[in-house]
Design an enzyme around this catalytic site. Sequence first.
Site, PDB file in Angstrom:
ATOM      1  N   HIS A 262       0.835  -1.204   0.000  1.00 31.75           N
ATOM      2  CA  HIS A 262       0.000   0.000   0.000  1.00 31.75           C
ATOM      3  C   HIS A 262       0.876   1.262   0.000  1.00 31.75           C
ATOM      4  CE1 HIS A 262      -3.647   2.341   1.283  1.00 31.75           C
ATOM      5  NE2 HIS A 262      -2.715   3.111   1.823  1.00 31.75           N
ATOM      6  N   GLU A 263       1.787   1.326   0.955  1.00 35.92           N
ATOM      7  CA  GLU A 263       2.637   2.522   1.047  1.00 35.92           C
ATOM      8  C   GLU A 263       3.510   2.674  -0.193  1.00 35.92           C
ATOM      9  OE1 GLU A 263       1.898   4.610   3.307  1.00 35.92           O
ATOM     10  OE2 GLU A 263       0.709   3.258   4.550  1.00 35.92           O
ATOM     11  N   HIS A 266       1.693   4.594  -2.758  1.00 35.21           N
ATOM     12  CA  HIS A 266       1.830   6.048  -2.542  1.00 35.21           C
ATOM     13  C   HIS A 266       3.208   6.522  -2.996  1.00 35.21           C
ATOM     14  CE1 HIS A 266      -1.848   6.913  -0.338  1.00 35.21           C
ATOM     15  NE2 HIS A 266      -1.603   6.011   0.605  1.00 35.21           N
ATOM     16  N   GLU A 292      -4.904   7.927  -2.747  1.00 33.29           N
ATOM     17  CA  GLU A 292      -5.381   6.675  -2.158  1.00 33.29           C
ATOM     18  C   GLU A 292      -5.717   5.661  -3.260  1.00 33.29           C
ATOM     19  OE1 GLU A 292      -4.946   6.616   0.970  1.00 33.29           O
ATOM     20  OE2 GLU A 292      -5.928   4.751   1.559  1.00 33.29           O
TER      21      GLU A 292
END
EC number: 3.4.17.19
Lengths: 496, 496
Positions: A262-263, A266, A292
């Site tokens: 997830h990170e 980003h 997001e």
Amino acid sequence: MREKFRELVKKKNRIYANLELLHWDLETKTPVKSKPYLSDLVAELSMQEYDLFTSDEFINLVENLNKEKENLSEIEKKEIELSMEDIERMKKIPSDEYEAYAKLTSINQGIWEEAKSKKDFSIVKANLEKIFNYNKKFAEYRRKNEKNLYDVLLNDYEKGMDIEKLDIFFNELKKEIVPFLKKIQEKKKSLKEENKIDVPVDEDIQFKFAKYLANYVGFDFEKGIIETSEHPFTLNLNKNDVRLTTNNKKDTPFSTVFSIIHEAGHGIYEQQTGDELIDTLLGTGGTMGLHESQSRFMENIVGRNKSFWKPLYKKAQEFYPFLKDIDFEEFSKQINKIEPGLIRVEADELTYSLHIMVRYEIEKMIFAGEVSIDDLPKIWNQKMVEYLGIEPENDSEGLMQDVHWYCGLVGYFPSYAIGSAYASQIYNTMKKDFDVGKALENQDIKKITDWLGEKIHKYGRLKDTAEIIKKVTGEELNPKYYIDYLKEKYSKIYEI
Amino acid sequence: MREKFRELVKKKNRIYANLELLHWDLETKTPVKSKPYLSDLVAELSMQEYDLFTSDEFINLVENLNKEKENLSEIEKKEIELSMEDIERMKKIPSDEYEAYAKLTSINQGIWEEAKSKKDFSIVKANLEKIFNYNKKFAEYRRKNEKNLYDVLLNDYEKGMDIEKLDIFFNELKKEIVPFLKKIQEKKKSLKEENKIDVPVDEDIQFKFAKYLANYVGFDFEKGIIETSEHPFTLNLNKNDVRLTTNNKKDTPFSTVFSIIHEAGHGIYEQQTGDELIDTLLGTGGTMGLHESQSRFMENIVGRNKSFWKPLYKKAQEFYPFLKDIDFEEFSKQINKIEPGLIRVEADELTYSLHIMVRYEIEKMIFAGEVSIDDLPKIWNQKMVEYLGIEPENDSEGLMQDVHWYCGLVGYFPSYAIGSAYASQIYNTMKKDFDVGKALENQDIKKITDWLGEKIHKYGRLKDTAEIIKKVTGEELNPKYYIDYLKEKYSKIYEI
């Protein structure tokens, strides 16, 4: 004048980078007795940044450049446009009220922590009411032609978003996903689902696997690093210095896995913003919803994809040897289990947006004056039962679970759900361009990140989110793709 | 006026802390592509710090406060005294020359690296000559009543030090240690010394042991952290934020051990400076020689002490299991092996100061105009043969091994040897107060660090080094204690 503007922007970016470095250190490394000093330094630099951007010099510069837009480059035009919006916002809120609010939200985080740990909403209730009231008041000050007061805040976090659009979005979700979840729940009764992947793994090994995975999905370690912290996050000094964290909790090694993917989503976004945007106000990711969408694309559409793990499963077994006892089919179900829970940040892909829906509907009611602060716990719990079928036993696992409202982030939650929806909509387009599953099986993640880089990342803040989504997918936010994606994926997994 | 001075000092300290944090990040974490940006930020903040301290406002303030010293506190008096020295130094060097010199030394580090890697002194020779000439010139500008030009620089790094004192010091060393080393060399011929402790150990384990040891000797992790970096170092934002690094090279696990004990010695010194010195100009360790005395005390007198390892050996075997095959007596010899080598930073306790002597004598010759730059390689090698009995095969393991001269640190080397000598002299006094060996065997390192804290650390820069040494040991620097310590220790180990 343009040179002076460039000079101030560069100066601002340097203060920003310095601040981000301080935040980074405070969250990852600073020894406990040094924290007050470095926090003071943060406060001082934040004030420098604020003073720079509220100085008459800067405001005059922006207003004057705004009058002669025709002489500006495309980048400068957008910088001036965004700066004008900030200035307008700032001018409409009396500075003494804004200061009082800033103080309130800054001290309230500690009070929220106390209330949460004591499971006692009454400790923080009065402050929460004040925060909501400030937000309403500020929205009143700033309201122009918005139909609803709440729209002013929605637009802050997701430009162009309003109740009208979000109602359509969430109503579709409610209509489709709530009954779909019930079906899965029914089916689950006949299954003997076991949790096989929450097996303790040494933190160091989890950290090594996290680094391996971040690299695997395309996070560039020449322009970034990974550390550990209490809560995972991504921050960036600029596109060449992007920093992710992971929290390697011994008993949940797959929480580490999906959180780092997830990170990394980003992070890759930031690393792939255009080089020409360095030293401008645009060299960072777009709205919170678009950001997001990139992290969730990576976490869910890529990371929870069977095709992603197929070529990787052997490697995963090297890092996490207990996986050798789980066959691949079973594994791919394990990482996609649906299980309604009370806590948003632990929610699975399907139920996640239902958590957001609870928060959206409550924010809407607050702004419409339809609910008193005393009724919030009850309403929260009712909605949890209605949408997720479970009820919190106390407010710490209910309306006090997230810090957002308590530190002033009101109107922010919907972006999380919008992000997931954008991700599915983008995925739908990507699939028309190439076979995503095949790329994953070929370990060619670069094909995916290049595509995202070219269509989305490179623009940074040069284009608005709505514009990007329209250009990439051919239409505005449409919940259909998100719902279709979820139903298709989980119908297959749960054979319903 | 005093308030204004306090305000500027606080401001200076904040810039300093911010700078140290940036240096820390650059040495430990910064991704490679982010380094230029953060280096620019360092340059900018350094300039801010410089501007602050060379501003008319600050200089006038100091000069005026200096005129009414009787109204100042003890702390303020010392702050003004040190500031006056800085101002005087600064005023005597023409700023254009100083700037040219600063530029030269900053670019020359890269040139030195190239020359060293190519083993080609000619690449960096002209610049080195320039650097020496600048240093001579600046010393001429600043010379007051110093007997020798070189004294001006010696005094910079070690206040009160001059050739007269250092000649006595090094002559004693030459007279005693050079023949003593020859005796050991003779004895070694009859011994079958093996290297048993350079056994590969996983870097992670070395790092964990390093943290264990730093804590064991009293480094406070509430006021400090440890990380890894290419070269070990200690830096401090202030006494509550002290940061050490270690370089865990797989094949030399005891290099990690002694280097972290060394750095912890520096770190504990900083952590134990007086609380009343926070936010002043005095809240950090004293001269370089005194600082080095504390790190070497910890590394050699404590860390290479048999009594230190006695209660710790079992623990050491847990971290480094290969030690289980080495009995304790043998181990304590292994960590105290004497072996003349070409490289200063790898030198053992006995030969270390001989490396410094080579550098001291060359610096002295340069300042006396007795040597040309072309002759340096030859002279270096001759002195190595004379004192250590070995000769470099090229200049990279000869006079290009250390960066110091090439980045402008001239007159700095002697402090390393002085530090070791102070350490022995302090040890001699400490032993009169309590049984140090017993404290080590009782794992009561706190007894030692408390003593050092009370007699030395708490003063920070409030007292000059000479004053502290005199007060603690009852006399000035006296090489006797150092020589006695070395001869006694190594006579025993080598049974001569």
